[in-house]
Motif scaffolding. Structure first.
Motif, PDB file in Angstrom:
ATOM      1  N   ILE A   8      -6.401  34.423  30.107  1.00 46.01           N
ATOM      2  CA  ILE A   8      -7.556  33.908  30.819  1.00 46.01           C
ATOM      3  C   ILE A   8      -8.694  34.895  30.575  1.00 46.01           C
ATOM      4  CG2 ILE A   8      -6.182  32.687  32.569  1.00 46.01           C
ATOM      5  CD1 ILE A   8      -6.722  34.981  34.492  1.00 46.01           C
ATOM      6  N   PRO A   9      -9.927  34.547  30.884  1.00 49.44           N
ATOM      7  CA  PRO A   9     -11.028  35.474  30.604  1.00 49.44           C
ATOM      8  C   PRO A   9     -10.802  36.854  31.217  1.00 49.44           C
ATOM      9  CG  PRO A   9     -11.902  33.330  31.161  1.00 49.44           C
ATOM     10  CD  PRO A   9     -10.423  33.256  31.401  1.00 49.44           C
ATOM     11  N   GLY A  10     -10.824  37.868  30.373  1.00 47.30           N
ATOM     12  CA  GLY A  10     -10.700  39.243  30.824  1.00 47.30           C
ATOM     13  C   GLY A  10      -9.296  39.702  31.144  1.00 47.30           C
ATOM     14  N   TYR A  11      -8.277  38.872  30.862  1.00 46.81           N
ATOM     15  CA  TYR A  11      -6.915  39.263  31.241  1.00 46.81           C
ATOM     16  C   TYR A  11      -5.905  38.546  30.360  1.00 46.81           C
ATOM     17  CZ  TYR A  11      -2.598  39.490  33.994  1.00 46.81           C
ATOM     18  OH  TYR A  11      -1.302  39.678  34.393  1.00 46.81           O
ATOM     19  N   THR A  12      -4.878  39.297  29.976  1.00 42.56           N
ATOM     20  CA  THR A  12      -3.778  38.735  29.190  1.00 42.56           C
ATOM     21  C   THR A  12      -2.460  39.222  29.771  1.00 42.56           C
ATOM     22  OG1 THR A  12      -5.103  38.730  27.168  1.00 42.56           O
ATOM     23  CG2 THR A  12      -2.719  38.567  26.907  1.00 42.56           C
ATOM     24  N   PHE A  13      -1.523  38.297  29.911  1.00 48.34           N
ATOM     25  CA  PHE A  13      -0.172  38.666  30.345  1.00 48.34           C
ATOM     26  C   PHE A  13       0.815  38.110  29.332  1.00 48.34           C
ATOM     27  CE2 PHE A  13       3.867  37.953  32.517  1.00 48.34           C
ATOM     28  CZ  PHE A  13       4.066  39.176  33.150  1.00 48.34           C
ATOM     29  N   GLY A  14       1.804  38.914  28.994  1.00 44.04           N
ATOM     30  CA  GLY A  14       2.801  38.451  28.047  1.00 44.04           C
ATOM     31  C   GLY A  14       4.110  39.182  28.228  1.00 44.04           C
ATOM     32  N   GLY A  15       5.159  38.571  27.715  1.00 46.15           N
ATOM     33  CA  GLY A  15       6.471  39.201  27.806  1.00 46.15           C
ATOM     34  C   GLY A  15       7.523  38.416  27.059  1.00 46.15           C
ATOM     35  N   GLU A  16       8.688  39.026  26.999  1.00 47.56           N
ATOM     36  CA  GLU A  16       9.821  38.423  26.299  1.00 47.56           C
ATOM     37  C   GLU A  16      11.040  38.478  27.208  1.00 47.56           C
ATOM     38  OE1 GLU A  16      12.598  40.129  22.849  1.00 47.56           O
ATOM     39  OE2 GLU A  16      10.634  39.454  22.106  1.00 47.56           O
ATOM     40  N   GLN A  17      11.708  37.332  27.348  1.00 45.14           N
ATOM     41  CA  GLN A  17      12.920  37.258  28.161  1.00 45.14           C
ATOM     42  C   GLN A  17      14.115  36.938  27.266  1.00 45.14           C
ATOM     43  OE1 GLN A  17      13.179  35.080  32.089  1.00 45.14           O
ATOM     44  NE2 GLN A  17      14.553  33.755  30.918  1.00 45.14           N
ATOM     45  N   VAL A  18      15.152  37.740  27.408  1.00 44.50           N
ATOM     46  CA  VAL A  18      16.422  37.485  26.723  1.00 44.50           C
ATOM     47  C   VAL A  18      17.475  37.293  27.813  1.00 44.50           C
ATOM     48  CG1 VAL A  18      18.157  38.335  25.122  1.00 44.50           C
ATOM     49  CG2 VAL A  18      15.743  38.904  24.758  1.00 44.50           C
ATOM     50  N   SER A  19      18.075  36.133  27.846  1.00 49.41           N
ATOM     51  CA  SER A  19      19.069  35.847  28.877  1.00 49.41           C
ATOM     52  C   SER A  19      20.308  35.241  28.239  1.00 49.41           C
ATOM     53  CB  SER A  19      18.506  34.896  29.942  1.00 49.41           C
ATOM     54  OG  SER A  19      18.031  33.705  29.349  1.00 49.41           O
ATOM     55  N   SER A  20      21.411  35.355  28.942  1.00 50.56           N
ATOM     56  CA  SER A  20      22.662  34.783  28.431  1.00 50.56           C
ATOM     57  C   SER A  20      23.510  34.290  29.596  1.00 50.56           C
ATOM     58  CB  SER A  20      23.447  35.815  27.614  1.00 50.56           C
ATOM     59  OG  SER A  20      23.986  36.820  28.457  1.00 50.56           O
ATOM     60  N   PHE A  21      24.383  33.362  29.267  1.00 54.20           N
ATOM     61  CA  PHE A  21      25.338  32.835  30.242  1.00 54.20           C
ATOM     62  C   PHE A  21      26.664  32.632  29.525  1.00 54.20           C
ATOM     63  CE2 PHE A  21      27.551  29.155  32.090  1.00 54.20           C
ATOM     64  CZ  PHE A  21      27.723  29.599  33.391  1.00 54.20           C
ATOM     65  N   SER A  22      27.734  33.135  30.122  1.00 52.56           N
ATOM     66  CA  SER A  22      29.072  32.985  29.544  1.00 52.56           C
ATOM     67  C   SER A  22      30.043  32.557  30.643  1.00 52.56           C
ATOM     68  CB  SER A  22      29.556  34.298  28.929  1.00 52.56           C
ATOM     69  OG  SER A  22      28.651  34.763  27.948  1.00 52.56           O
ATOM     70  N   GLU A  23      30.975  31.688  30.283  1.00 57.67           N
ATOM     71  CA  GLU A  23      31.942  31.218  31.277  1.00 57.67           C
ATOM     72  C   GLU A  23      33.252  30.856  30.599  1.00 57.67           C
ATOM     73  OE1 GLU A  23      30.821  28.355  34.422  1.00 57.67           O
ATOM     74  OE2 GLU A  23      32.433  27.091  33.631  1.00 57.67           O
ATOM     75  N   VAL A  24      34.330  31.149  31.289  1.00 56.99           N
ATOM     76  CA  VAL A  24      35.665  30.683  30.910  1.00 56.99           C
ATOM     77  C   VAL A  24      36.257  30.001  32.141  1.00 56.99           C
ATOM     78  CG1 VAL A  24      37.983  31.328  30.158  1.00 56.99           C
ATOM     79  CG2 VAL A  24      36.000  32.524  29.230  1.00 56.99           C
ATOM     80  N   ASN A  25      36.742  28.777  31.990  1.00 54.10           N
ATOM     81  CA  ASN A  25      37.351  28.092  33.127  1.00 54.10           C
ATOM     82  C   ASN A  25      38.588  27.330  32.687  1.00 54.10           C
ATOM     83  OD1 ASN A  25      36.724  25.103  32.666  1.00 54.10           O
ATOM     84  ND2 ASN A  25      34.662  25.976  32.538  1.00 54.10           N
ATOM     85  N   ILE A  26      39.444  27.054  33.635  1.00 49.55           N
ATOM     86  CA  ILE A  26      40.668  26.294  33.390  1.00 49.55           C
ATOM     87  C   ILE A  26      40.772  25.195  34.432  1.00 49.55           C
ATOM     88  CG2 ILE A  26      42.099  27.869  34.778  1.00 49.55           C
ATOM     89  CD1 ILE A  26      44.370  27.294  32.727  1.00 49.55           C
ATOM     90  N   THR A  27      41.185  24.024  33.997  1.00 54.10           N
ATOM     91  CA  THR A  27      41.324  22.857  34.870  1.00 54.10           C
ATOM     92  C   THR A  27      42.765  22.371  34.828  1.00 54.10           C
ATOM     93  OG1 THR A  27      39.041  22.184  34.431  1.00 54.10           O
ATOM     94  CG2 THR A  27      40.513  20.521  35.355  1.00 54.10           C
ATOM     95  N   VAL A  28      43.350  22.180  36.005  1.00 55.62           N
ATOM     96  CA  VAL A  28      44.704  21.645  36.130  1.00 55.62           C
ATOM     97  C   VAL A  28      44.634  20.459  37.079  1.00 55.62           C
ATOM     98  CG1 VAL A  28      47.086  22.108  36.777  1.00 55.62           C
ATOM     99  CG2 VAL A  28      45.700  23.938  35.776  1.00 55.62           C
ATOM    100  N   ASN A  29      45.064  19.292  36.631  1.00 56.19           N
ATOM    101  CA  ASN A  29      44.969  18.113  37.492  1.00 56.19           C
ATOM    102  C   ASN A  29      46.236  17.282  37.405  1.00 56.19           C
ATOM    103  OD1 ASN A  29      44.640  15.816  35.437  1.00 56.19           O
ATOM    104  ND2 ASN A  29      43.032  17.238  34.803  1.00 56.19           N
TER     105      ASN A  29
END
Length: 707
Positions: A365-386
């Motif tokens: 925007i006029p007179g101002y700059t904002f910036g950045g970098e996001q690194v994210s992750s998600f991991s899951e292990v699951n087991i289903t018994v029915n």
């Protein structure tokens, strides 16, 4: 004449399993007489004169049956039995994945709303470039615009701030934190199979952040028949959307490829010199590979989105001046998806999933700059018994999120690194033929805020095929974050990070009661109703406040925020007509030491109405009307109430081609018509809350090719 009257008695059953069908509508058109079968599939209709009559049998989810019967019925034909066959739509069971269960929607105690099939296609026609309208037209959900000139938006469920809603893609949290600000505007719906929504505290399912609920976008997968779809759409606001989707199986392998190009032109319907729709250009590419091995299925995907967005002064954007207000957003989003499911036995399944997301964004925007970098992750292990009576799901999760600020105020560094380790277990138990109970427990450890234990339950009671009761509740939490609707409005300028040592996680308690009733009234007339009562309380909410130097910091005043209300839906069906009527009452309040006040930017009363005429797979046209009651604003004033109306239509021309035309916002409802959107000068505007549309009446139309 009394002796000439007869009684029609018959049993009605499912053609495939020979089970009785309760609630079947049986109607004599000539006599205008009818009724519905009981729990044994039996019906008795007295007062039938001697003669030959047409009898119509109708049941939701089954094909209609029409026969001719002569009265009196010969004794050797008794008892009469008629069989109905399920329609093809019903035979394609809707399997919901958001609860990690393998059950269909009919068997899940947790209340889940879903948008799929023709409804998804209809809503996708209105805004082919993003999913904002797709969600905003559901009861209890409101998309909140956070920028007057750049169109940024977030999802509010049951009136709560957008930071309390989790947005998932195929069960993977790809749009959290910094990457959530523009997510609604950067997701095109053409490659979606369905959208699943769980309202109320859902942190037990996917961890912190789902206090208000979650939205899970389910992608289309390869089928036995090749899918090749194209869509081109243009708007009177000089917007263009072009997208394509391809999917096919090749023996033990399959692929899907989605690509889209979306372009917007700076648009100022109010002629105030500021953009209601910004200038933008976006490209999306999402290829996926599917492997079908012995007892194992693997999915590998990559998603890439790049966009340049410029809003603000029309003169500045048009290069007519060297000065003026502007808001630039340049974003790049890359994410990977991995899902492997291995069948250990007939009743046991092992699953592993992972996503890694890289998101870069620069705001100017006029007179101002904002910036950045996001690194994210998600991991899951699951087991289903029915088995026939019960189903168990257990697993482990790991979330990581790292944000590195590259531009901003001197001395301001909002960088952080978080990780959360979680374990969960869930059980679904068929107590009896009418009662089903689902319980769950999650334990999370967050590196800054410690441990959390989150129980939940859902109970379903089905006294008949027409009537279903669901109730559920649970605990939730949300760790402090700098990425909220309030900081997004400020472009993160002069915002201080939360004080980790002096703050604590927000915690919630939620409960709801849901009632569904389906009523085949008579002949072609049917009614489905749904009523949801909800309550959520959030303790220790994080509030953004400012001091005299216009520095913004997060505080946690003593008190809580709560939302309570009701959602009511009715769906009438008569031949080729459908009428959807929805009402939302959301009473959201802040309770602090200085008293109680309404939560800002919440329409306490909302109406959703859609009338559709639809010739299946040929032509449909719909009229929609939405009402929003006055909303309290952050500056202490109150906004105006308003209506939004529109017309949508689509016509198939042959087997592979269709055209569509939509008239959006017929009343040209705009906040700039009855209120202001900024104070100060146009070169240095101080924007007010955006609570109504700013783009006004827009026509969009195009064509679809399905090969």
């Amino acid at each position: 004449m009394a002796f000439a009257q007869h009684t029609f008695e018959t049993y009605i059953k499912d053609e495939h399993n020979r089970e009785p069908l309760p609630g079947v509508s049986v109607y004599f058109p000539e006599l205008e007489k009818g009724g519905a079968s009981d729990s044994d599939g039996f019906i008795s209709i007295p007062g039938i004169p001697t003669g030959k009559y047409t009898i119509e049998f109708r049941y939701m989810g089954y094909g209609s049956l029409q026969i001719e019967q002569t009265f009196p019925v010969p004794a050797n034909d008794l008892p009469l039995v008629f069989y109905l066959s399920p329609t093809h739509e019903t035979m394609d069971e809707v399997v919901l994945t958001s609860t990690r269960s393998t059950r269909t929607i009919e068997d899940i105690p947790t209340r889940i709303e879903f948008i799929a099939g023709e409804e998804l296609a209809e809503k996708g026609n209105m805004k082919p470039g993003d999913i904002r309208m797709l969600l905003n037209e559901s009861t209890g959900i409101q998309t909140q615009q956070t920028s007057a000139t750049s169109y940024n938006s977030s999802i509010r469920i049951q009136g709560l701030d957008g930071k309390y809603t989790q947005l998932l893609r195929d069960g993977l949290p790809l749009y959290s934190g910094y990457s959530g600000g523009l997510s609604l505007m950067q997701i095109a719906p053409l490659d979606l199979k369905q959208v699943e929504v769980i309202k109320g505290s859902s942190s037990t399912l996917y961890g912190g952040g789902a206090i208000a609920g979650l939205v899970n976008l389910i992608s289309r997968t390869p089928e036995e028949k090749r899918q090749l779809n194209f869509m081109v759409n243009g708007t009177s606001a000089l917007g263009l959307d072009a997208s394509g989707f391809y999917a096919e199986k090749y023996g033990k392998a399959g692929i899907t490829v989605f690509a889209s190009y979306n372009k917007g032109t700076a648009y100022d319907p109010a002629d105030i010199g500021l953009t209601a729709i910004p200038e933008f250009e976006r490209f999306t590419l999402n290829p996926k590979l599917f492997l079908y091995l012995n007892h194992t299925e693997i999915q590998l995907g990559l998603n890439y989105v790049t966009e340049n967005r410029l809003g603000g002064s029309m003169d500045f954007i048009g290069d007519k001046s060297d000065s003026g207000y502007f808001e630039k957003n340049n974003t790049d989003r890359v994410s990977t998806q991995f899902l492997a499911t291995h069948t250990l036995s007939e009743h046991t399944r092992l699953q592993a999933k992972n996503s890694i997301s890289l998101f870069k964004r620069n705001i100017g925007i006029p007179g101002y700059t904002f910036g950045g970098e996001q690194v994210s992750s998600f991991s899951e292990v699951n087991i289903t018994v029915n088995n026939e009576k019960t189903e168990w799901v257990g697993g482990l999760n790991l979330w990581t999120e790292n944000f590195t600020q590259s531009d901003g105020d001197p001395g301001q560094d909002l960088s952080f690194s978080d990780h959360t380790l979680g374990a969960f277990i869930q059980n679904t138990w068929n107590i009896s033929g009418k009662w089903t109970l689902e319980t769950g427990l999650r334990g999370d450890y967050q590196n800054h805020y410690g441990s959390f234990f989150l129980p939940r339950f859902s109970l379903m009671f089905e006294p008949s095929d027409r009537l279903t009761f669901r109730t559920g509740g649970g605990l939730g939490y949300k760790t402090p974050t700098i990425f909220t609707e309030d900081t997004e409005r400020l472009q993160f300028r002069n915002v201080l990070p939360p004080d980790i040592s002096g703050s604590k996680a927000e915690k919630s308690t939620g409960i709801n009661l849901d009632i569904n009733y389906r009523w085949p009234i008579a002949g072609d007339l049917s009614l489905s109703t749904n009523t949801l009562l909800f309550y959520t309380r959030i303790d220790d909410p994080l509030v953004l406040t400012s001091d005299d130097n216009r520095t913004y910091r997060f505080t946690q005043p003593e008190g809580y925020v709560n939302t309570q209300g009701i959602e009511a839906n009715m769906k009438w069906g008569y031949k080729d007509f459908k009428l959807f009527m929805g009402y939302t009452y959301a009473d959201v309040k802040e309770h602090y030491a200085n008293g109680t006040s309404p939560y800002p930017l919440v329409a306490k009363h909302r109406l959703n109405n859609v009338l559709m005429y639809e010739k299946h797979e040929n032509f449909w046209v719909g009229l929609e009307a939405y009402y929003y009651s006055p909303q309290g604003l952050n500056d202490g004033s109150t906004g105006k109430s308003y209506w939004i109306m529109g017309i949508m239509s689509e016509k198939k021309l042959g087997e592979h081609f269709s055209v569509f035309l939509n008239l959006e916002n017929l009343l040209d409802t705009r906040q700039t018509r009855f209120d202001t959107i900024y104070t100060g000068s146009i070169n240095d505007p101080q924007f007010r809350d955006i609570y109504a549309p700013v783009d006004g009446f827009v026509v969009n139309g195009g064509f679809k090719v399905m090969l």
